[in-house]
Design a protein around this motif. Structure first.
Motif, PDB file in Angstrom:
ATOM      1  N   PRO A 109     -48.767 100.530  -5.872  1.00  0.00           N
ATOM      2  CA  PRO A 109     -47.721 100.679  -6.891  1.00  0.00           C
ATOM      3  C   PRO A 109     -47.181 102.105  -6.948  1.00  0.00           C
ATOM      4  O   PRO A 109     -47.884 103.071  -6.620  1.00  0.00           O
ATOM      5  CB  PRO A 109     -48.436 100.294  -8.189  1.00  0.00           C
ATOM      6  CG  PRO A 109     -49.898 100.480  -7.913  1.00  0.00           C
ATOM      7  CD  PRO A 109     -50.076 100.179  -6.453  1.00  0.00           C
ATOM      8  N   THR A 110     -45.941 102.205  -7.385  1.00  0.00           N
ATOM      9  CA  THR A 110     -45.277 103.508  -7.434  1.00  0.00           C
ATOM     10  C   THR A 110     -46.039 104.501  -8.299  1.00  0.00           C
ATOM     11  O   THR A 110     -46.136 105.691  -7.952  1.00  0.00           O
ATOM     12  CB  THR A 110     -43.844 103.343  -7.965  1.00  0.00           C
ATOM     13  OG1 THR A 110     -43.117 102.489  -7.078  1.00  0.00           O
ATOM     14  CG2 THR A 110     -43.132 104.686  -8.066  1.00  0.00           C
ATOM     15  N   TRP A 111     -46.608 104.028  -9.411  1.00  0.00           N
ATOM     16  CA  TRP A 111     -47.284 104.979 -10.313  1.00  0.00           C
ATOM     17  C   TRP A 111     -48.430 105.685  -9.602  1.00  0.00           C
ATOM     18  O   TRP A 111     -48.695 106.867  -9.855  1.00  0.00           O
ATOM     19  CB  TRP A 111     -47.778 104.289 -11.580  1.00  0.00           C
ATOM     20  CG  TRP A 111     -48.884 103.275 -11.420  1.00  0.00           C
ATOM     21  CD1 TRP A 111     -48.759 101.932 -11.384  1.00  0.00           C
ATOM     22  CD2 TRP A 111     -50.298 103.545 -11.296  1.00  0.00           C
ATOM     23  NE1 TRP A 111     -49.990 101.326 -11.222  1.00  0.00           N
ATOM     24  CE2 TRP A 111     -50.946 102.294 -11.176  1.00  0.00           C
ATOM     25  CE3 TRP A 111     -51.076 104.703 -11.268  1.00  0.00           C
ATOM     26  CZ2 TRP A 111     -52.339 102.181 -11.032  1.00  0.00           C
ATOM     27  CZ3 TRP A 111     -52.448 104.597 -11.114  1.00  0.00           C
ATOM     28  CH2 TRP A 111     -53.070 103.352 -11.007  1.00  0.00           C
ATOM     29  N   LEU A 112     -49.110 104.983  -8.680  1.00  0.00           N
ATOM     30  CA  LEU A 112     -50.239 105.602  -7.991  1.00  0.00           C
ATOM     31  C   LEU A 112     -49.763 106.510  -6.859  1.00  0.00           C
ATOM     32  O   LEU A 112     -50.297 107.620  -6.679  1.00  0.00           O
ATOM     33  CB  LEU A 112     -51.182 104.531  -7.452  1.00  0.00           C
ATOM     34  CG  LEU A 112     -52.451 105.037  -6.763  1.00  0.00           C
ATOM     35  CD1 LEU A 112     -53.211 106.023  -7.640  1.00  0.00           C
ATOM     36  CD2 LEU A 112     -53.349 103.865  -6.372  1.00  0.00           C
ATOM     37  N   THR A 113     -48.771 106.069  -6.106  1.00  0.00           N
ATOM     38  CA  THR A 113     -48.213 106.929  -5.060  1.00  0.00           C
ATOM     39  C   THR A 113     -47.740 108.253  -5.651  1.00  0.00           C
ATOM     40  O   THR A 113     -48.048 109.345  -5.146  1.00  0.00           O
ATOM     41  CB  THR A 113     -47.034 106.233  -4.360  1.00  0.00           C
ATOM     42  OG1 THR A 113     -47.489 105.017  -3.751  1.00  0.00           O
ATOM     43  CG2 THR A 113     -46.419 107.127  -3.293  1.00  0.00           C
ATOM     44  N   GLU A 114     -46.996 108.170  -6.753  1.00  0.00           N
ATOM     45  CA  GLU A 114     -46.487 109.378  -7.396  1.00  0.00           C
ATOM     46  C   GLU A 114     -47.596 110.139  -8.121  1.00  0.00           C
ATOM     47  O   GLU A 114     -47.558 111.376  -8.208  1.00  0.00           O
ATOM     48  CB  GLU A 114     -45.368 109.014  -8.375  1.00  0.00           C
ATOM     49  CG  GLU A 114     -44.170 108.340  -7.741  1.00  0.00           C
ATOM     50  CD  GLU A 114     -43.365 109.272  -6.855  1.00  0.00           C
ATOM     51  OE1 GLU A 114     -43.643 110.485  -6.831  1.00  0.00           O
ATOM     52  OE2 GLU A 114     -42.431 108.783  -6.181  1.00  0.00           O
ATOM     53  N   GLY A 115     -48.577 109.412  -8.640  1.00  0.00           N
ATOM     54  CA  GLY A 115     -49.693 110.080  -9.296  1.00  0.00           C
ATOM     55  C   GLY A 115     -50.484 110.945  -8.330  1.00  0.00           C
ATOM     56  O   GLY A 115     -50.940 112.045  -8.682  1.00  0.00           O
ATOM     57  N   ILE A 116     -50.652 110.457  -7.097  1.00  0.00           N
ATOM     58  CA  ILE A 116     -51.343 111.261  -6.080  1.00  0.00           C
ATOM     59  C   ILE A 116     -50.561 112.530  -5.789  1.00  0.00           C
ATOM     60  O   ILE A 116     -51.129 113.629  -5.713  1.00  0.00           O
ATOM     61  CB  ILE A 116     -51.548 110.431  -4.794  1.00  0.00           C
ATOM     62  CG1 ILE A 116     -52.548 109.296  -5.053  1.00  0.00           C
ATOM     63  CG2 ILE A 116     -52.029 111.319  -3.649  1.00  0.00           C
ATOM     64  CD1 ILE A 116     -52.637 108.284  -3.922  1.00  0.00           C
ATOM     65  N   THR A 117     -49.234 112.403  -5.644  1.00  0.00           N
ATOM     66  CA  THR A 117     -48.429 113.593  -5.349  1.00  0.00           C
ATOM     67  C   THR A 117     -48.490 114.593  -6.494  1.00  0.00           C
ATOM     68  O   THR A 117     -48.623 115.806  -6.257  1.00  0.00           O
ATOM     69  CB  THR A 117     -46.954 113.231  -5.091  1.00  0.00           C
ATOM     70  OG1 THR A 117     -46.622 112.025  -5.756  1.00  0.00           O
ATOM     71  CG2 THR A 117     -46.657 113.070  -3.674  1.00  0.00           C
ATOM     72  N   ASP A 118     -48.392 114.112  -7.724  1.00  0.00           N
ATOM     73  CA  ASP A 118     -48.440 115.048  -8.845  1.00  0.00           C
ATOM     74  C   ASP A 118     -49.848 115.593  -9.072  1.00  0.00           C
ATOM     75  O   ASP A 118     -50.002 116.714  -9.568  1.00  0.00           O
ATOM     76  CB  ASP A 118     -47.911 114.387 -10.117  1.00  0.00           C
ATOM     77  CG  ASP A 118     -46.426 114.662 -10.321  1.00  0.00           C
ATOM     78  OD1 ASP A 118     -45.756 115.039  -9.340  1.00  0.00           O
ATOM     79  OD2 ASP A 118     -45.941 114.517 -11.457  1.00  0.00           O
ATOM     80  N   TYR A 119     -50.876 114.847  -8.705  1.00  0.00           N
ATOM     81  CA  TYR A 119     -52.229 115.401  -8.793  1.00  0.00           C
ATOM     82  C   TYR A 119     -52.380 116.583  -7.830  1.00  0.00           C
ATOM     83  O   TYR A 119     -52.894 117.648  -8.203  1.00  0.00           O
ATOM     84  CB  TYR A 119     -53.275 114.330  -8.478  1.00  0.00           C
ATOM     85  CG  TYR A 119     -54.685 114.883  -8.507  1.00  0.00           C
ATOM     86  CD1 TYR A 119     -55.283 115.244  -9.712  1.00  0.00           C
ATOM     87  CD2 TYR A 119     -55.397 115.089  -7.331  1.00  0.00           C
ATOM     88  CE1 TYR A 119     -56.563 115.784  -9.746  1.00  0.00           C
ATOM     89  CE2 TYR A 119     -56.676 115.630  -7.354  1.00  0.00           C
ATOM     90  CZ  TYR A 119     -57.247 115.968  -8.559  1.00  0.00           C
ATOM     91  OH  TYR A 119     -58.502 116.514  -8.591  1.00  0.00           O
ATOM     92  N   LEU A 120     -51.910 116.412  -6.599  1.00  0.00           N
ATOM     93  CA  LEU A 120     -51.956 117.534  -5.654  1.00  0.00           C
ATOM     94  C   LEU A 120     -51.143 118.709  -6.178  1.00  0.00           C
ATOM     95  O   LEU A 120     -51.583 119.867  -6.109  1.00  0.00           O
ATOM     96  CB  LEU A 120     -51.428 117.109  -4.285  1.00  0.00           C
ATOM     97  CG  LEU A 120     -52.487 116.762  -3.231  1.00  0.00           C
ATOM     98  CD1 LEU A 120     -53.265 115.530  -3.635  1.00  0.00           C
ATOM     99  CD2 LEU A 120     -51.845 116.568  -1.865  1.00  0.00           C
TER     100      LEU A 120
END
Length: 230
Positions: free
Chosen positions: A130-141
């Motif tokens: 899901p988009t929330w996880l893909t984007e969550g990984i990027t914002d976590y980094l």
């Protein structure tokens, strides 16, 4: 040109001034270890130096943080748009388009481009994670590892991973702290590998931690409301 670019790569990114939007040079390829970038003619010389510097510094760090194999030989295409309603950055495959109005207003916004570079490294097949996880990984980094910005992090007491990238990043931070003793690679490497294989990353979280993302978020919110919670 190459000497100028390499010199600017070593400068702090906030020293690169915003320049006029008009194209000033033909399309060009920048090759500097370990990155390979192709700039469209609409990307000005000053902007090329700024973005090449960020890519040179952060691409290897992103690949290391995700434990991802990365093809440095194939160029990443960099384009720019003057559209006033365009988002700050958009990534499709290995092509990144940055917003010139955004960068003129925020000339030191390194995090936006680092976010887009992370999408290039992720290279997840569509339709699974899901988009929330893909984007969550990027914002976590972005906010926790590469360019730590505590002020941009979400409020854990009210966080909902489906409501914003920074809130999804907060879930990953919670798992790193409570399940992996602060070792981000212990979470990111296998999660990223699963997503790259085409698995649903949210399902991977459920299998790995024995609870759905929704249940893990409830745990996070409860811990945030408990004094001395980790």
């Amino acid at each position: 040109m190459r000497t100028l670019l390499l010199a600017l790569v070593l400068m702090p990114t906030f020293l690169v001034a915003a320049e006029p939007a008009a194209p000033v040079a033909p399309a060009e390829t920048y090759s500097g270890a370990p990155v390979n970038l192709t700039f469209g003619p609409e990307v000005t010389v000053g902007r090329r130096a700024f973005l090449a510097g960020l890519a040179t510094v952060y691409l290897p760090r992103i690949a290391d943080a995700l434990g991802a194999p990365f093809d440095y030989a194939t160029p990443i295409e960099i384009h720019a748009t003057e559209a006033k309603d365009a988002p700050p950055g958009v990534t499709l495959g290995r092509a990144i388009t940055v917003s010139e109005p955004h960068l003129r207003a925020h000339p030191d916004d390194a995090g936006m481009f680092v976010h887009e570079l992370t999408h290039v490294v992720q290279a997840y097949p569509g339709g699974k994670t899901p988009t929330w996880l893909t984007e969550g990984i990027t914002d976590y980094l972005r906010y926790y590892i590469l360019l730590p910005e505590p002020a941009r992090r979400a409020n854990p007491a009210t966080a909902d991973h489906t409501k914003g990238y920074a809130q999804a990043a907060l879930l990953l931070d919670h798992l790193v702290r409570t399940r992996h003793n602060g070792d981000a690679r212990a979470l990111l490497h296998p999660l990223n590998a699963a997503c790259r294989r085409g698995e649903n990353g949210a399902d991977w979280l459920t299998r790995t931690y024995g609870a759905t993302p929704e249940a893990l978020m409830r745990e996070l919110r409860a811990a945030a409301k408990t004094p001395n919670a980790p």
